[in-house]
Motif scaffolding. Structure first.
Motif, PDB file in Angstrom:
ATOM      1  N   ASP A  48       0.823  -1.219   0.000  1.00  0.00           N
ATOM      2  CA  ASP A  48       0.000   0.000   0.000  1.00  0.00           C
ATOM      3  C   ASP A  48       0.851   1.261   0.000  1.00  0.00           C
ATOM      4  OD1 ASP A  48       0.908  -0.377   2.598  1.00  0.00           O
ATOM      5  OD2 ASP A  48      -0.935   0.325   3.527  1.00  0.00           O
ATOM      6  N   GLY A  49       2.159   1.131  -0.188  1.00  0.00           N
ATOM      7  CA  GLY A  49       3.037   2.288  -0.290  1.00  0.00           C
ATOM      8  C   GLY A  49       3.896   2.486   0.941  1.00  0.00           C
ATOM      9  N   VAL A  50       4.387   3.699   1.072  1.00  0.00           N
ATOM     10  CA  VAL A  50       5.254   4.076   2.186  1.00  0.00           C
ATOM     11  C   VAL A  50       4.481   5.046   3.071  1.00  0.00           C
ATOM     12  CG1 VAL A  50       7.420   5.205   2.833  1.00  0.00           C
ATOM     13  CG2 VAL A  50       7.311   3.842   0.738  1.00  0.00           C
ATOM     14  N   ARG A  51       4.460   4.756   4.353  1.00  0.00           N
ATOM     15  CA  ARG A  51       3.853   5.677   5.319  1.00  0.00           C
ATOM     16  C   ARG A  51       4.989   6.227   6.162  1.00  0.00           C
ATOM     17  NH1 ARG A  51       0.042   2.642   7.777  1.00  0.00           N
ATOM     18  NH2 ARG A  51      -1.458   3.323   6.229  1.00  0.00           N
ATOM     19  N   MET A  52       5.066   7.559   6.213  1.00  0.00           N
ATOM     20  CA  MET A  52       6.138   8.179   6.976  1.00  0.00           C
ATOM     21  C   MET A  52       5.617   9.392   7.730  1.00  0.00           C
ATOM     22  SD  MET A  52       8.287   9.776   3.838  1.00  0.00           S
ATOM     23  CE  MET A  52       8.132   8.270   2.926  1.00  0.00           C
ATOM     24  N   ARG A  53       6.372   9.763   8.727  1.00  0.00           N
ATOM     25  CA  ARG A  53       6.042  10.944   9.528  1.00  0.00           C
ATOM     26  C   ARG A  53       7.132  11.978   9.345  1.00  0.00           C
ATOM     27  NH1 ARG A  53       3.433   8.175  14.937  1.00  0.00           N
ATOM     28  NH2 ARG A  53       1.623   7.383  13.796  1.00  0.00           N
ATOM     29  N   HIS A  54       6.720  13.239   9.398  1.00  0.00           N
ATOM     30  CA  HIS A  54       7.668  14.346   9.318  1.00  0.00           C
ATOM     31  C   HIS A  54       7.154  15.465  10.205  1.00  0.00           C
ATOM     32  CE1 HIS A  54       5.069  16.644   6.519  1.00  0.00           C
ATOM     33  NE2 HIS A  54       4.758  15.462   6.050  1.00  0.00           N
ATOM     34  N   CYS A  55       8.044  16.383  10.527  1.00  0.00           N
ATOM     35  CA  CYS A  55       7.714  17.456  11.466  1.00  0.00           C
ATOM     36  C   CYS A  55       7.788  18.812  10.771  1.00  0.00           C
ATOM     37  CB  CYS A  55       8.696  17.417  12.627  1.00  0.00           C
ATOM     38  SG  CYS A  55       8.328  18.631  13.922  1.00  0.00           S
ATOM     39  N   LEU A  56       6.732  19.598  10.938  1.00  0.00           N
ATOM     40  CA  LEU A  56       6.733  20.991  10.478  1.00  0.00           C
ATOM     41  C   LEU A  56       6.893  21.872  11.712  1.00  0.00           C
ATOM     42  CD1 LEU A  56       3.774  21.240   7.921  1.00  0.00           C
ATOM     43  CD2 LEU A  56       6.204  21.235   7.440  1.00  0.00           C
ATOM     44  N   SER A  57       7.973  22.620  11.765  1.00  0.00           N
ATOM     45  CA  SER A  57       8.181  23.525  12.890  1.00  0.00           C
ATOM     46  C   SER A  57       7.338  24.790  12.690  1.00  0.00           C
ATOM     47  CB  SER A  57       9.658  23.913  12.987  1.00  0.00           C
ATOM     48  OG  SER A  57      10.004  24.763  11.904  1.00  0.00           O
ATOM     49  N   PRO A  58       7.069  25.536  13.765  1.00  0.00           N
ATOM     50  CA  PRO A  58       6.365  26.811  13.599  1.00  0.00           C
ATOM     51  C   PRO A  58       7.083  27.738  12.620  1.00  0.00           C
ATOM     52  CG  PRO A  58       6.382  26.188  15.904  1.00  0.00           C
ATOM     53  CD  PRO A  58       7.279  25.213  15.174  1.00  0.00           C
ATOM     54  N   GLN A  59       8.428  27.715  12.630  1.00  0.00           N
ATOM     55  CA  GLN A  59       9.199  28.554  11.707  1.00  0.00           C
ATOM     56  C   GLN A  59       8.963  28.135  10.262  1.00  0.00           C
ATOM     57  OE1 GLN A  59      13.413  28.641  12.454  1.00  0.00           O
ATOM     58  NE2 GLN A  59      13.850  29.770  10.576  1.00  0.00           N
ATOM     59  N   MET A  60       8.927  26.825   9.998  1.00  0.00           N
ATOM     60  CA  MET A  60       8.683  26.341   8.642  1.00  0.00           C
ATOM     61  C   MET A  60       7.298  26.764   8.164  1.00  0.00           C
ATOM     62  SD  MET A  60      10.325  22.548   9.079  1.00  0.00           S
ATOM     63  CE  MET A  60      10.217  21.964   7.392  1.00  0.00           C
ATOM     64  N   VAL A  61       6.311  26.701   9.048  1.00  0.00           N
ATOM     65  CA  VAL A  61       4.955  27.111   8.687  1.00  0.00           C
ATOM     66  C   VAL A  61       4.929  28.606   8.391  1.00  0.00           C
ATOM     67  CG1 VAL A  61       2.598  27.378   9.555  1.00  0.00           C
ATOM     68  CG2 VAL A  61       3.808  25.220   9.883  1.00  0.00           C
ATOM     69  N   ALA A  62       5.585  29.399   9.254  1.00  0.00           N
ATOM     70  CA  ALA A  62       5.617  30.851   9.060  1.00  0.00           C
ATOM     71  C   ALA A  62       6.301  31.211   7.740  1.00  0.00           C
ATOM     72  CB  ALA A  62       6.323  31.530  10.223  1.00  0.00           C
ATOM     73  N   GLU A  63       7.347  30.464   7.371  1.00  0.00           N
ATOM     74  CA  GLU A  63       8.088  30.725   6.137  1.00  0.00           C
ATOM     75  C   GLU A  63       7.508  29.969   4.945  1.00  0.00           C
ATOM     76  OE1 GLU A  63      12.138  29.746   7.002  1.00  0.00           O
ATOM     77  OE2 GLU A  63      12.374  31.425   8.382  1.00  0.00           O
ATOM     78  N   GLU A  64       6.419  29.239   5.164  1.00  0.00           N
ATOM     79  CA  GLU A  64       5.770  28.440   4.115  1.00  0.00           C
ATOM     80  C   GLU A  64       6.741  27.474   3.466  1.00  0.00           C
ATOM     81  OE1 GLU A  64       3.961  31.348   1.536  1.00  0.00           O
ATOM     82  OE2 GLU A  64       2.168  31.404   2.772  1.00  0.00           O
ATOM     83  N   LYS A  65       7.470  26.711   4.281  1.00  0.00           N
ATOM     84  CA  LYS A  65       8.414  25.721   3.771  1.00  0.00           C
ATOM     85  C   LYS A  65       7.990  24.341   4.242  1.00  0.00           C
ATOM     86  CE  LYS A  65      12.538  28.481   3.308  1.00  0.00           C
ATOM     87  NZ  LYS A  65      13.929  28.649   3.699  1.00  0.00           N
ATOM     88  N   LEU A  66       8.017  23.408   3.326  1.00  0.00           N
ATOM     89  CA  LEU A  66       7.739  22.022   3.664  1.00  0.00           C
ATOM     90  C   LEU A  66       9.051  21.285   3.856  1.00  0.00           C
ATOM     91  CD1 LEU A  66       4.875  21.297   1.141  1.00  0.00           C
ATOM     92  CD2 LEU A  66       4.656  21.510   3.598  1.00  0.00           C
ATOM     93  N   PRO A  67       9.039  20.164   4.601  1.00  0.00           N
ATOM     94  CA  PRO A  67      10.285  19.409   4.769  1.00  0.00           C
ATOM     95  C   PRO A  67      10.811  18.944   3.419  1.00  0.00           C
ATOM     96  CG  PRO A  67       8.422  18.248   5.763  1.00  0.00           C
ATOM     97  CD  PRO A  67       7.916  19.548   5.240  1.00  0.00           C
ATOM     98  N   PHE A  68      12.076  18.668   3.361  1.00  0.00           N
ATOM     99  CA  PHE A  68      12.779  18.206   2.165  1.00  0.00           C
ATOM    100  C   PHE A  68      12.938  19.303   1.127  1.00  0.00           C
ATOM    101  CE2 PHE A  68      10.519  14.611   3.966  1.00  0.00           C
ATOM    102  CZ  PHE A  68      11.559  13.764   4.227  1.00  0.00           C
ATOM    103  N   GLU A  69      12.473  20.498   1.409  1.00  0.00           N
ATOM    104  CA  GLU A  69      12.619  21.602   0.458  1.00  0.00           C
ATOM    105  C   GLU A  69      13.960  22.261   0.731  1.00  0.00           C
ATOM    106  OE1 GLU A  69      10.286  25.623  -0.869  1.00  0.00           O
ATOM    107  OE2 GLU A  69       9.314  24.249   0.470  1.00  0.00           O
ATOM    108  N   ARG A  70      15.012  21.650   0.233  1.00  0.00           N
ATOM    109  CA  ARG A  70      16.363  22.123   0.497  1.00  0.00           C
ATOM    110  C   ARG A  70      17.093  22.362  -0.812  1.00  0.00           C
ATOM    111  NH1 ARG A  70      18.442  17.401   4.228  1.00  0.00           N
ATOM    112  NH2 ARG A  70      17.410  16.254   2.604  1.00  0.00           N
ATOM    113  N   GLN A  71      18.069  23.230  -0.777  1.00  0.00           N
ATOM    114  CA  GLN A  71      18.900  23.458  -1.955  1.00  0.00           C
ATOM    115  C   GLN A  71      19.698  22.195  -2.247  1.00  0.00           C
ATOM    116  OE1 GLN A  71      18.850  25.991  -3.899  1.00  0.00           O
ATOM    117  NE2 GLN A  71      17.505  27.274  -2.681  1.00  0.00           N
TER     118      GLN A  71
END
Length: 183
Positions: free
Chosen positions: A82-105
Motif C-alpha cells: 500500500d506504499g510508504v507511510r512516513m512521519r515528518h515534522c513541520l516547525s512553527p518557523q517552517m509554517v511561518a516561512e511556508e516551507k515544507l520538509p525536504f525543500e532544500r537546496q
C-alpha cells in the motif's frame, strides 16, 4: 534496493518540496501515505523487488534504518504494497516561512510553479538523479490535511518509464517526539 530507496526519497521530495503554499498548515507532527506506480517495465519490477526486500529486513536492520531516517527528519511507519507511510515534522518557523520538509537546496530536483491558489499548487519538475521530468500538484484540504500527486518520465535500463505517485498527508499533533524538523 538502493534504486528503489532513491525513488522513494525522490517521491517524498517531490510531494513535499516545491513552491510556498497559500494555505495555513498546522505546525507539528504529520503523517504521509505515499503510493507509487510504474507501468510494467523493468522499473516496476525493481520497485516490487524493493518492497519485498524491505518487508523481509531483519528487525535489527529495520530499526537501524528507522533511527537513521529519524535523525534526518523522517519516521517510516509502514512499508508495503500500500506504499510508504512516513512521519515528518513541520516547525512553527517552517509554517511561518511556508516551507515544507525536504525543500532544500541541492536536493536534485528543480520545481517550477505553474499556478497557485489558496487551495492548490501546480508545478513542473526536472530531476538530475535519477534523471526525470514531470509535473505535480498539491491540494490543501484544510490546515490539517493535504493531498498531492505527481507523474514522472524517466529512462531506466534504456527504456522510457513512467512513474505516477500520490499521497495523503494528515496532521497528528503538536508534538513531534523523536522526529526533528528539517530546517
Amino acid at each position: 534496493m538502493a534504486l528503489s530507496l532513491r525513488l522513494a526519497t525522490l517521491a517524498v521530495a517531490i510531494m513535499l518540496g516545491g513552491a510556498a503554499w497559500a494555505y495555513p498548515l498546522k505546525p507539528g507532527l504529520w503523517e504521509m501515505q505515499t503510493k507509487m506506480e510504474a507501468g510494467d517495465g523493468a522499473l516496476a519490477q525493481a520497485m516490487a523487488a524493493m518492497e519485498k526486500q524491505l518487508a523481509a529486513l531483519p528487525e535489527g536492520q529495520r530499526k537501524m534504518m528507522e533511527e537513521m531516517l529519524a535523525k534526518q527528519g523522517v519516521g517510516i511507519t509502514g512499508l508495503g504494497a500500500d506504499g510508504v507511510r512516513m512521519r515528518h515534522c513541520l516547525s512553527p518557523q517552517m509554517v511561518a516561512e511556508e516551507k515544507l520538509p525536504f525543500e532544500r537546496q541541492g536536493e536534485g530536483c528543480e520545481r517550477t510553479l505553474v499556478s497557485r491558489s489558496d487551495s492548490e499548487i501546480r508545478f513542473t519538475l526536472s530531476c538530475r538523479e535519477p534523471p526525470a521530468r514531470g509535473e505535480g500538484e498539491v491540494h490543501f484540504v484544510n490546515p490539517g490535511a493535504y493531498t498531492s500527486r505527481f507523474t514522472l518520465e524517466m529512462e531506466y535500463e534504456g527504456r522510457q518509464e513512467r512513474i505516477q505517485g500520490s499521497s495523503e498527508s494528515r496532521w497528528l499533533g503538536d508534538e513531534c517526539g523523536d522526529i526533528k524538523p528539517l530546517e
